[in-house]
Write a protein that holds these residues in place. Structure first.
Motif, PDB file in Angstrom:
ATOM      1  N   LEU A 209       0.828  -1.214   0.000  1.00 52.32           N
ATOM      2  CA  LEU A 209       0.000   0.000   0.000  1.00 52.32           C
ATOM      3  C   LEU A 209       0.862   1.264   0.000  1.00 52.32           C
ATOM      4  O   LEU A 209       0.540   2.252  -0.659  1.00 52.32           O
ATOM      5  CB  LEU A 209      -0.947  -0.005   1.209  1.00 52.32           C
ATOM      6  CG  LEU A 209      -2.025  -1.094   1.204  1.00 52.32           C
ATOM      7  CD1 LEU A 209      -2.818  -1.069   2.521  1.00 52.32           C
ATOM      8  CD2 LEU A 209      -2.991  -0.937   0.021  1.00 52.32           C
ATOM      9  N   GLY A 210       1.974   1.214   0.709  1.00 48.06           N
ATOM     10  CA  GLY A 210       2.885   2.366   0.771  1.00 48.06           C
ATOM     11  C   GLY A 210       3.501   2.663  -0.590  1.00 48.06           C
ATOM     12  O   GLY A 210       3.599   3.826  -1.000  1.00 48.06           O
ATOM     13  N   ASN A 211       3.908   1.612  -1.297  1.00 50.81           N
ATOM     14  CA  ASN A 211       4.469   1.797  -2.645  1.00 50.81           C
ATOM     15  C   ASN A 211       3.429   2.418  -3.574  1.00 50.81           C
ATOM     16  O   ASN A 211       3.721   3.299  -4.370  1.00 50.81           O
ATOM     17  CB  ASN A 211       4.917   0.457  -3.234  1.00 50.81           C
ATOM     18  CG  ASN A 211       6.219  -0.028  -2.615  1.00 50.81           C
ATOM     19  OD1 ASN A 211       6.997   0.767  -2.077  1.00 50.81           O
ATOM     20  ND2 ASN A 211       6.458  -1.324  -2.670  1.00 50.81           N
ATOM     21  N   TRP A 212       2.213   1.931  -3.459  1.00 49.91           N
ATOM     22  CA  TRP A 212       1.099   2.441  -4.272  1.00 49.91           C
ATOM     23  C   TRP A 212       0.852   3.923  -3.961  1.00 49.91           C
ATOM     24  O   TRP A 212       0.810   4.769  -4.854  1.00 49.91           O
ATOM     25  CB  TRP A 212      -0.154   1.608  -3.979  1.00 49.91           C
ATOM     26  CG  TRP A 212      -1.399   1.978  -4.739  1.00 49.91           C
ATOM     27  CD1 TRP A 212      -1.857   3.241  -5.048  1.00 49.91           C
ATOM     28  CD2 TRP A 212      -2.349   1.068  -5.296  1.00 49.91           C
ATOM     29  NE1 TRP A 212      -3.041   3.163  -5.731  1.00 49.91           N
ATOM     30  CE2 TRP A 212      -3.367   1.844  -5.899  1.00 49.91           C
ATOM     31  CE3 TRP A 212      -2.454  -0.335  -5.314  1.00 49.91           C
ATOM     32  CZ2 TRP A 212      -4.477   1.280  -6.530  1.00 49.91           C
ATOM     33  CZ3 TRP A 212      -3.562  -0.897  -5.943  1.00 49.91           C
ATOM     34  CH2 TRP A 212      -4.552  -0.107  -6.542  1.00 49.91           C
ATOM     35  N   TYR A 213       0.687   4.234  -2.655  1.00 48.37           N
ATOM     36  CA  TYR A 213       0.296   5.597  -2.275  1.00 48.37           C
ATOM     37  C   TYR A 213       1.409   6.611  -2.521  1.00 48.37           C
ATOM     38  O   TYR A 213       1.133   7.778  -2.801  1.00 48.37           O
ATOM     39  CB  TYR A 213      -0.152   5.616  -0.804  1.00 48.37           C
ATOM     40  CG  TYR A 213      -1.154   6.719  -0.503  1.00 48.37           C
ATOM     41  CD1 TYR A 213      -2.108   7.095  -1.447  1.00 48.37           C
ATOM     42  CD2 TYR A 213      -1.153   7.374   0.724  1.00 48.37           C
ATOM     43  CE1 TYR A 213      -3.036   8.092  -1.181  1.00 48.37           C
ATOM     44  CE2 TYR A 213      -2.078   8.376   0.998  1.00 48.37           C
ATOM     45  CZ  TYR A 213      -3.013   8.733   0.042  1.00 48.37           C
ATOM     46  OH  TYR A 213      -3.935   9.721   0.306  1.00 48.37           O
ATOM     47  N   ALA A 214       2.654   6.153  -2.452  1.00 44.45           N
ATOM     48  CA  ALA A 214       3.782   7.056  -2.718  1.00 44.45           C
ATOM     49  C   ALA A 214       3.668   7.648  -4.125  1.00 44.45           C
ATOM     50  O   ALA A 214       3.959   8.818  -4.344  1.00 44.45           O
ATOM     51  CB  ALA A 214       5.107   6.319  -2.553  1.00 44.45           C
ATOM     52  N   GLU A 215       3.214   6.829  -5.079  1.00 48.35           N
ATOM     53  CA  GLU A 215       3.012   7.317  -6.452  1.00 48.35           C
ATOM     54  C   GLU A 215       2.016   8.476  -6.467  1.00 48.35           C
ATOM     55  O   GLU A 215       2.239   9.490  -7.112  1.00 48.35           O
ATOM     56  CB  GLU A 215       2.478   6.183  -7.349  1.00 48.35           C
ATOM     57  CG  GLU A 215       3.541   5.241  -7.863  1.00 48.35           C
ATOM     58  CD  GLU A 215       4.628   5.968  -8.662  1.00 48.35           C
ATOM     59  OE1 GLU A 215       4.278   6.751  -9.554  1.00 48.35           O
ATOM     60  OE2 GLU A 215       5.821   5.752  -8.354  1.00 48.35           O
ATOM     61  N   ASP A 216       0.913   8.292  -5.737  1.00 46.63           N
ATOM     62  CA  ASP A 216      -0.126   9.327  -5.681  1.00 46.63           C
ATOM     63  C   ASP A 216       0.368  10.604  -4.992  1.00 46.63           C
ATOM     64  O   ASP A 216      -0.138  11.688  -5.245  1.00 46.63           O
ATOM     65  CB  ASP A 216      -1.357   8.817  -4.907  1.00 46.63           C
ATOM     66  CG  ASP A 216      -2.134   7.770  -5.686  1.00 46.63           C
ATOM     67  OD1 ASP A 216      -1.879   7.642  -6.898  1.00 46.63           O
ATOM     68  OD2 ASP A 216      -2.981   7.097  -5.083  1.00 46.63           O
TER      69      ASP A 216
END
Ligand SMILES: [Zn+2]
Length: 227
Positions: free
Chosen positions: A93-100
Motif C-alpha cells: 500500500l505504501g508503494n502504491w500511495y507514494a506514487e499518488d
C-alpha cells in the motif's frame, strides 16, 4: 516443482477476500486490486480527513488512502496487517500511495515521516508497529527520512473506544510526548497512522509534535472511517 508443491500444501490467499491467489498475483487478487476503495483525498484540498482537524490543529495537508468499510476489503487488509503479521501489506500500500503523493511531497517538502507510536508493551506483544512498513515504503519512494524515535507514547492504555469523549480527551492529553533537540526545529512532519476514526489519536500526536518550535504538521492514514 517444489514451489508448486508448497503452493498446493500452503495455498496463498488474497489478503482482501481470502480467495486463492493465482500464480501471478501477490498480496491481493486482481479483483480486490481493482476494487480498492481509493478516496482520492490527496486531490482535494478539503476532504473528510482534513475536516476532522479543522479548527482543532493546524494541518498543512492531510489525506487517507482508502475508505474503510465493515467486512470490506480494507478491513481485511488492516486486520491481516495488524494481527496476522502480514507486514508486506503495508509495503504494497505504501508503494502504491507514494506514487499518488509524489507531487504533494514535492510541494510540501516534508522533512520527516513520523509513525503514530505503539506503547512499548503493545509493541512487544505484537512484535511490530503495523504502520512501519507503510511508512518505510513512503520514505523510500518519496525520499523522506523515517523517524520513529521523536514521538513516543507515555501510558499503556487499552483500546479507547469504550471511553466517553471527556475521558478520551484526558487520556489523549498525556498519551504522547516528544524528545527533541534544536536539530528538530523548523521541520515539516508527516504523521502516519493506519486508520483514522475520530482523529483523537492523531490530534494528540500532532499536539505533542507542535511543542517543537516552528513545527508544521501533515497527516496521512492508510484508511478512513466514520465509525
Ligand atoms: Zn481478493
Amino acid at each position: 516443482m517444489l514451489k508448486n508443491l508448497l503452493n498446493l500444501l500452503f495455498p496463498k490467499l488474497c489478503n482482501g477476500c481470502n480467495s486463492l491467489l493465482l500464480k501471478n498475483e501477490a498480496i491481493i487478487c486482481s479483483t480486490c486490486r481493482h476494487g480498492l476503495p481509493l478516496t482520492q483525498h490527496h486531490n482535494l484540498k478539503d476532504n473528510y480527513t482534513t475536516n476532522k482537524f479543522y479548527g482543532i490543529i493546524p494541518v498543512e495537508f492531510s489525506a487517507s488512502m482508502l475508505f474503510f468499510h465493515k467486512e470490506g476489503i480494507v478491513q481485511n487488509l488492516i486486520h491481516n496487517l495488524k494481527y496476522r503479521k502480514h507486514q508486506e501489506i503495508g509495503t504494497f500500500l505504501g508503494n502504491w500511495y507514494a506514487e499518488d503523493l509524489k507531487e504533494i511531497a514535492k510541494k510540501h517538502d516534508f522533512s520527516e515521516i513520523i509513525p503514530v507510536p505503539l506503547h512499548k508493551k503493545r509493541l512487544q506483544e505484537r512484535g511490530y508497529n503495523q504502520v512501519t512498513t507503510f511508512c518505510e515504503a513512503l520514505s523510500k519512494n518519496l525520499h523522506i527520512n523515517y523517524n520513529d524515535k521523536l514521538l513516543f507514547r507515555n501510558l499503556y492504555s487499552k483500546t479507547q473506544t469504550k471511553k466517553n469523549k471527556e475521558q478520551r480527551n484526558e487520556v489523549a492529553k498525556s498519551l504522547f510526548d516528544v524528545t527533541f533537540t534544536e536539530a528538530d526545529y523548523d521541520k515539516h512532519f508527516l504523521l502516519v497512522d493506519d486508520v483514522i476514526t475520530s482523529g483523537a489519536t492523531l490530534e494528540a500526536c500532532a499536539k505533542a509534535l507542535l511543542k517543537i518550535p516552528n513545527a508544521k504538521i501533515s497527516i496521512v492514514t492508510i484508511a478512513y472511517t466514520d465509525s
